[in-house]
Design a protein around this motif. Structure first.
Motif, PDB file in Angstrom:
ATOM      1  N   UNK A   1      11.997  27.332  -7.283  1.00 18.72           N
ATOM      2  CA  UNK A   1      11.375  26.779  -6.091  1.00 18.72           C
ATOM      3  C   UNK A   1      11.880  25.362  -5.854  1.00 18.72           C
ATOM      4  N   UNK A   2      11.897  24.555  -6.901  1.00 19.46           N
ATOM      5  CA  UNK A   2      12.370  23.184  -6.742  1.00 19.46           C
ATOM      6  C   UNK A   2      13.850  23.146  -6.359  1.00 19.46           C
ATOM      7  N   UNK A   3      14.660  23.920  -7.045  1.00 18.72           N
ATOM      8  CA  UNK A   3      16.091  23.935  -6.730  1.00 18.72           C
ATOM      9  C   UNK A   3      16.325  24.421  -5.304  1.00 18.72           C
ATOM     10  N   UNK A   4      15.658  25.504  -4.921  1.00 19.70           N
ATOM     11  CA  UNK A   4      15.852  26.052  -3.580  1.00 19.70           C
ATOM     12  C   UNK A   4      15.438  25.055  -2.509  1.00 19.70           C
ATOM     13  N   UNK A   5      14.434  24.275  -2.795  1.00 18.01           N
ATOM     14  CA  UNK A   5      13.941  23.297  -1.831  1.00 18.01           C
ATOM     15  C   UNK A   5      14.696  21.968  -1.923  1.00 18.01           C
ATOM     16  N   UNK A   6      15.766  21.940  -2.721  1.00 14.64           N
ATOM     17  CA  UNK A   6      16.622  20.761  -2.795  1.00 14.64           C
ATOM     18  C   UNK A   6      16.036  19.614  -3.593  1.00 14.64           C
ATOM     19  N   UNK A 132       8.258  36.584  -7.295  1.00 14.29           N
ATOM     20  CA  UNK A 132       8.830  37.920  -7.136  1.00 14.29           C
ATOM     21  C   UNK A 132      10.317  37.896  -7.466  1.00 14.29           C
ATOM     22  N   UNK A 133      11.028  36.899  -7.004  1.00 12.40           N
ATOM     23  CA  UNK A 133      12.451  36.775  -7.330  1.00 12.40           C
ATOM     24  C   UNK A 133      12.645  36.754  -8.842  1.00 12.40           C
ATOM     25  N   UNK A 134      11.895  35.919  -9.539  1.00 13.57           N
ATOM     26  CA  UNK A 134      12.033  35.835 -10.994  1.00 13.57           C
ATOM     27  C   UNK A 134      11.765  37.177 -11.654  1.00 13.57           C
ATOM     28  N   UNK A 159      19.226  38.798  -0.610  1.00 14.28           N
ATOM     29  CA  UNK A 159      19.033  37.685   0.339  1.00 14.28           C
ATOM     30  C   UNK A 159      18.540  36.435  -0.387  1.00 14.28           C
ATOM     31  N   UNK A 160      17.591  36.616  -1.298  1.00 12.68           N
ATOM     32  CA  UNK A 160      17.064  35.459  -2.026  1.00 12.68           C
ATOM     33  C   UNK A 160      18.167  34.799  -2.862  1.00 12.68           C
ATOM     34  N   UNK A 161      18.931  35.617  -3.562  1.00 14.03           N
ATOM     35  CA  UNK A 161      19.992  35.074  -4.420  1.00 14.03           C
ATOM     36  C   UNK A 161      21.130  34.453  -3.624  1.00 14.03           C
ATOM     37  N   UNK A 162      21.228  34.783  -2.342  1.00 13.52           N
ATOM     38  CA  UNK A 162      22.276  34.219  -1.489  1.00 13.52           C
ATOM     39  C   UNK A 162      21.857  32.912  -0.822  1.00 13.52           C
ATOM     40  N   UNK A 166      19.761  28.314  -4.224  1.00 13.47           N
ATOM     41  CA  UNK A 166      19.475  29.272  -5.292  1.00 13.47           C
ATOM     42  C   UNK A 166      20.763  29.861  -5.848  1.00 13.47           C
ATOM     43  N   UNK A 167      21.677  30.194  -4.971  1.00 21.05           N
ATOM     44  CA  UNK A 167      22.954  30.754  -5.418  1.00 21.05           C
ATOM     45  C   UNK A 167      23.657  29.782  -6.360  1.00 21.05           C
ATOM     46  N   UNK A 168      23.693  28.525  -5.970  1.00 23.76           N
ATOM     47  CA  UNK A 168      24.330  27.513  -6.815  1.00 23.76           C
ATOM     48  C   UNK A 168      23.623  27.419  -8.163  1.00 23.76           C
TER      49      UNK A 168
END
Length: 186
Positions: A1-6, A132-134, A159-162, A166-168
């Motif tokens: 969540x933190x990574x995805x939100x930058x 859910x992703x985890x 889609x989530x992993x892309x 998150x992908x990075x």
């Protein structure tokens, strides 16, 4: 969540040798612990909800928040079953767990299929989506074919992993070097 939100954070791992001293300093004698300015929180779900509110991934209104809580609680239940398998019943319960897994996944296939917004609730990602992703990632390691009968879940996972951040992160050494479970079972 933190990574995805930058957002960046410092993840401090505690070794087995350090744990007895650290445990004494923990409010409930356990980790995780979040220090956010002068706010110190323990308990995983309290930390997740605090960060979700702060990051704006807790829905657009009270109705969304209530539905997100419901989704998250159901996922926490599934996580509990997974943790019980991994830490208590791996050798004796894996076959039964895998037999029951399709029924558990079918619920989320139906939820996502019925929500044209693309997420568990509405059209914006929520902190429940990250859980859910985890869980989907963990289960793919446990049983690589577990999503074969669930095209909506497969598409959701892709889609989530892309998502760029998150992908990075998922391709980083920091993520890849971290074990899924502390006991090494997967």
């Amino acid at each position: 969540m933190l990574k995805d939100q930058g957002k960046e954070w410092e993840d401090i791992a505690v070794s087995g040798q350090e744990w007895p001293a650290v445990k004494q300093s923990c409010l409930f004698g356990q980790l995780p612990k979040l220090e956010d300015g002068n706010l110190i929180l323990y308990q995983t779900n309290a930390i997740r909800r605090h960060l979700a509110r702060k990051l704006g991934v807790y829905g657009q209104n009270e109705r969304d928040a209530a539905l997100i809580d419901m989704m998250d609680d159901s996922l926490v239940d599934l996580l509990g079953k997974y943790m019980k398998l991994i830490y208590q019943e791996y050798d004796t319960g894996k076959e039964k767990y895998l037999q029951e897994l399709p029924e558990n996944l079918r619920r989320y296939e139906k939820i996502l299929s019925g929500n044209k917004g693309g997420f568990l609730v509405g059209s914006q990602i929520s902190f429940a989506d990250y859980l859910l992703l985890s869980l989907l990632l963990y289960h793919q390691v446990l049983c690589p074919s577990c999503l074969d009968s669930f095209p909506t879940l497969r598409s959701y996972l892709d889609r989530m992993c892309a998502r760029p951040n998150l992908q990075t992160y998922l391709q980083s050494d920091a993520y890849k070097s971290k074990p899924i479970n502390a006991n090494g079972k997967q």
